[in-house]
Design an enzyme around this catalytic site. Structure first.
Site, PDB file in Angstrom:
ATOM      1  N   LYS A  72      13.330   8.382 -23.655  1.00 52.33           N
ATOM      2  CA  LYS A  72      12.437   7.250 -23.348  1.00 52.33           C
ATOM      3  C   LYS A  72      11.048   7.419 -23.973  1.00 52.33           C
ATOM      4  CE  LYS A  72      14.767   5.854 -19.116  1.00 52.33           C
ATOM      5  NZ  LYS A  72      14.615   5.467 -17.711  1.00 52.33           N
ATOM      6  N   GLY A 141       7.366  12.636  -5.999  1.00 50.77           N
ATOM      7  CA  GLY A 141       7.582  13.022  -7.392  1.00 50.77           C
ATOM      8  C   GLY A 141       6.483  12.466  -8.279  1.00 50.77           C
ATOM      9  N   GLY A 144       8.456  11.543 -15.166  1.00 51.60           N
ATOM     10  CA  GLY A 144       8.618  10.345 -15.979  1.00 51.60           C
ATOM     11  C   GLY A 144       9.197   9.178 -15.194  1.00 51.60           C
ATOM     12  N   ALA A 145      10.156   9.444 -14.333  1.00 53.02           N
ATOM     13  CA  ALA A 145      10.807   8.362 -13.583  1.00 53.02           C
ATOM     14  C   ALA A 145       9.795   7.655 -12.693  1.00 53.02           C
ATOM     15  CB  ALA A 145      11.965   8.910 -12.753  1.00 53.02           C
ATOM     16  N   SER A 169      -1.397  18.589  -9.109  1.00 51.44           N
ATOM     17  CA  SER A 169      -2.192  18.155 -10.276  1.00 51.44           C
ATOM     18  C   SER A 169      -1.486  17.045 -11.058  1.00 51.44           C
ATOM     19  CB  SER A 169      -2.486  19.342 -11.193  1.00 51.44           C
ATOM     20  OG  SER A 169      -1.273  19.920 -11.624  1.00 51.44           O
TER      21      SER A 169
HETATM   22  P1  ATR Z   1      12.191  12.640 -14.331  1.00 55.85           P
HETATM   23  O1  ATR Z   1      12.197  12.098 -15.717  1.00 55.85           O
HETATM   24  O2  ATR Z   1      13.498  12.546 -13.612  1.00 55.85           O
HETATM   25  O3  ATR Z   1      11.064  12.095 -13.522  1.00 55.85           O
HETATM   26  P2  ATR Z   1      10.662  15.045 -14.615  1.00 55.85           P
HETATM   27  O4  ATR Z   1       9.647  14.323 -15.429  1.00 55.85           O
HETATM   28  O5  ATR Z   1      11.093  16.412 -15.029  1.00 55.85           O
HETATM   29  O6  ATR Z   1      11.988  14.218 -14.479  1.00 55.85           O
HETATM   30  O7  ATR Z   1      10.091  15.112 -13.113  1.00 55.85           O
HETATM   31  C1  ATR Z   1      10.802  15.714 -12.090  1.00 55.85           C
HETATM   32  C2  ATR Z   1      10.060  15.493 -10.774  1.00 55.85           C
HETATM   33  O8  ATR Z   1      10.855  16.023  -9.698  1.00 55.85           O
HETATM   34  C3  ATR Z   1       8.727  16.200 -10.684  1.00 55.85           C
HETATM   35  O9  ATR Z   1       7.875  15.448  -9.876  1.00 55.85           O
HETATM   36  C4  ATR Z   1       9.111  17.525 -10.011  1.00 55.85           C
HETATM   37  O10 ATR Z   1       8.063  18.178  -9.348  1.00 55.85           O
HETATM   38  P3  ATR Z   1       7.024  19.130 -10.184  1.00 55.85           P
HETATM   39  O11 ATR Z   1       6.138  18.193 -10.928  1.00 55.85           O
HETATM   40  O12 ATR Z   1       6.327  19.910  -9.162  1.00 55.85           O
HETATM   41  O13 ATR Z   1       7.898  19.959 -11.089  1.00 55.85           O
HETATM   42  C5  ATR Z   1      10.103  17.025  -9.017  1.00 55.85           C
HETATM   43  N1  ATR Z   1      11.044  18.044  -8.524  1.00 55.85           N
HETATM   44  C6  ATR Z   1      12.043  18.647  -9.202  1.00 55.85           C
HETATM   45  N2  ATR Z   1      12.726  19.496  -8.402  1.00 55.85           N
HETATM   46  C7  ATR Z   1      12.161  19.417  -7.178  1.00 55.85           C
HETATM   47  C8  ATR Z   1      12.418  20.038  -5.913  1.00 55.85           C
HETATM   48  N3  ATR Z   1      13.425  20.916  -5.754  1.00 55.85           N
HETATM   49  N4  ATR Z   1      11.611  19.705  -4.869  1.00 55.85           N
HETATM   50  C9  ATR Z   1      10.608  18.820  -5.023  1.00 55.85           C
HETATM   51  N5  ATR Z   1      10.311  18.216  -6.182  1.00 55.85           N
HETATM   52  C10 ATR Z   1      11.070  18.510  -7.246  1.00 55.85           C
END
Ligand code: ATR
Length: 283
Positions: A72, A141, A144-145, A169
């Site tokens: 994307k 979260g 990107g999503a 952050s």
């Molecule tokens: P996507 O494109 O699916 O949004 P991404 O950009 O890698 O993927 O973002 C993943 C999100 O899920 C992030 O907000 C991540 O938190 P961090 O920014 O602290 O990494 C969150 N996430 C992933 N695994 C997690 C978990 N086990 N518990 C809580 N948050 C999680």
């Protein structure tokens, strides 16, 4: 007189991996509603091949593409022009092609849009019958999503949108970008104690591993909607957790998937499909 055969218009979704994609079925159902003959393929594009694959597809007469993980951002970079919502989302899930005749040659023009946030809001408002205006919204979260859905959510004028993320952050960085669009605040999960929300949207990747972020069990108001951007055949771990902790309704992202597809279809074909029967079919 020579008989002319009408060629079907070509569309596809590009991603990696792509085997699970429901987009071909969804778009064929939409086309059927209007008696249109389209070709829609799911294409697994290898790493490093995205730009070439898009150009080849467009030059072979392709009309439009859906773009999914992990391309994307590359699609955003590749687009010559972008919608305002794609600009803010920092990601593109829909490409539309046109050619400009410049002198003796045709130049390909690529338009990029992002229909994910529109799809989410349409599913929440129309299909779940939940009015976001003046409600307290929690989004989990900051990847990107989540970035892709914040502007359309804030356009619905919630009273407050709290963005909670494991890495605070990252939530703060998104709040910087979107603060001019509404009342949005960042926090860590530990800052959610004693706060209550009418709508909680899970956009963390925790769902993919069947995990739930560490949330207090008291976050739901009475009549709260819990929404997981992920979808699966069974209720997601977040939906199960939300039901246990008192959310009135728990929904997965299948409706969002169909609604974002409908908006892409509209961008390409200028026709708005009836999404209800398609969501029903996929269930
Ligand atoms: P996507 O494109 O699916 O949004 P991404 O950009 O890698 O993927 O973002 C993943 C999100 O899920 C992030 O907000 C991540 O938190 P961090 O920014 O602290 O990494 C969150 N996430 C992933 N695994 C997690 C978990 N086990 N518990 C809580 N948050 C999680």
């Amino acid at each position: 007189m020579m008989a002319t055969t009408k060629k079907s218009e070509k569309f596809a979704v590009f991603g990696h991996p792509i085997g699970h994609s429901k987009s071909p079925v969804i778009h064929q159902q939409f086309a059927k509603q209007f008696g249109l003959d389209i070709q829609y393929d799911a294409v697994d594009v290898a790493s490093g091949e995205f730009e070439n694959a898009v150009n080849d597809f467009a030059r072979a007469g392709g009309k439009g593409l859906n773009i999914t993980v992990p391309y994307k951002l590359e699609a955003w970079l590749l687009a010559d022009t972008r919608s305002e919502r794609a600009e803010l989302a920092g990601a593109v899930n829909t490409l539309k092609f046109a050619t400009d005749s410049i002198g003796s040659h045709d130049e390909l023009k690529i338009f990029g849009d992002n229909t994910d946030g529109f799809g989410l809001v349409t599913d929440i408002v129309n299909n779940c019958q939940f009015d976001i205006k003046n409600k307290k919204v929690l989004v989990l979260g900051a990847g990107g999503a989540v970035r892709g859905v914040l502007a359309p959510l804030l356009d619905c004028q919630p009273q407050l949108l709290v963005l909670a993320n494991r890495t605070v952050s990252k939530a703060e960085a998104l709040v910087e970008i979107f603060s001019s669009k509404g009342n949005i605040k960042a926090t860590g999960f530990d800052g959610l104690a004693d706060q209550h929300f009418d709508l909680v949207i899970n956009g963390t990747a925790a769902s993919l591993k069947g995990e739930v972020p560490p949330l207090p069990g008291t976050i739901f108001t009475t009549n709260a909607l819990a929404y997981d951007l992920m979808y699966s055949a069974k209720p997601t771990a977040f939906m199960v957790w939300a039901k246990y902790h008192g959310a009135t309704k728990q929904v997965d992202g299948l409706g969002m998937l169909v609604e974002q597809a409908a908006e892409s279809f509209y961008i390409w074909c200028g026709k708005r499909p009836d999404t209800g029967p398609v969501i029903k079919l996929l269930r």
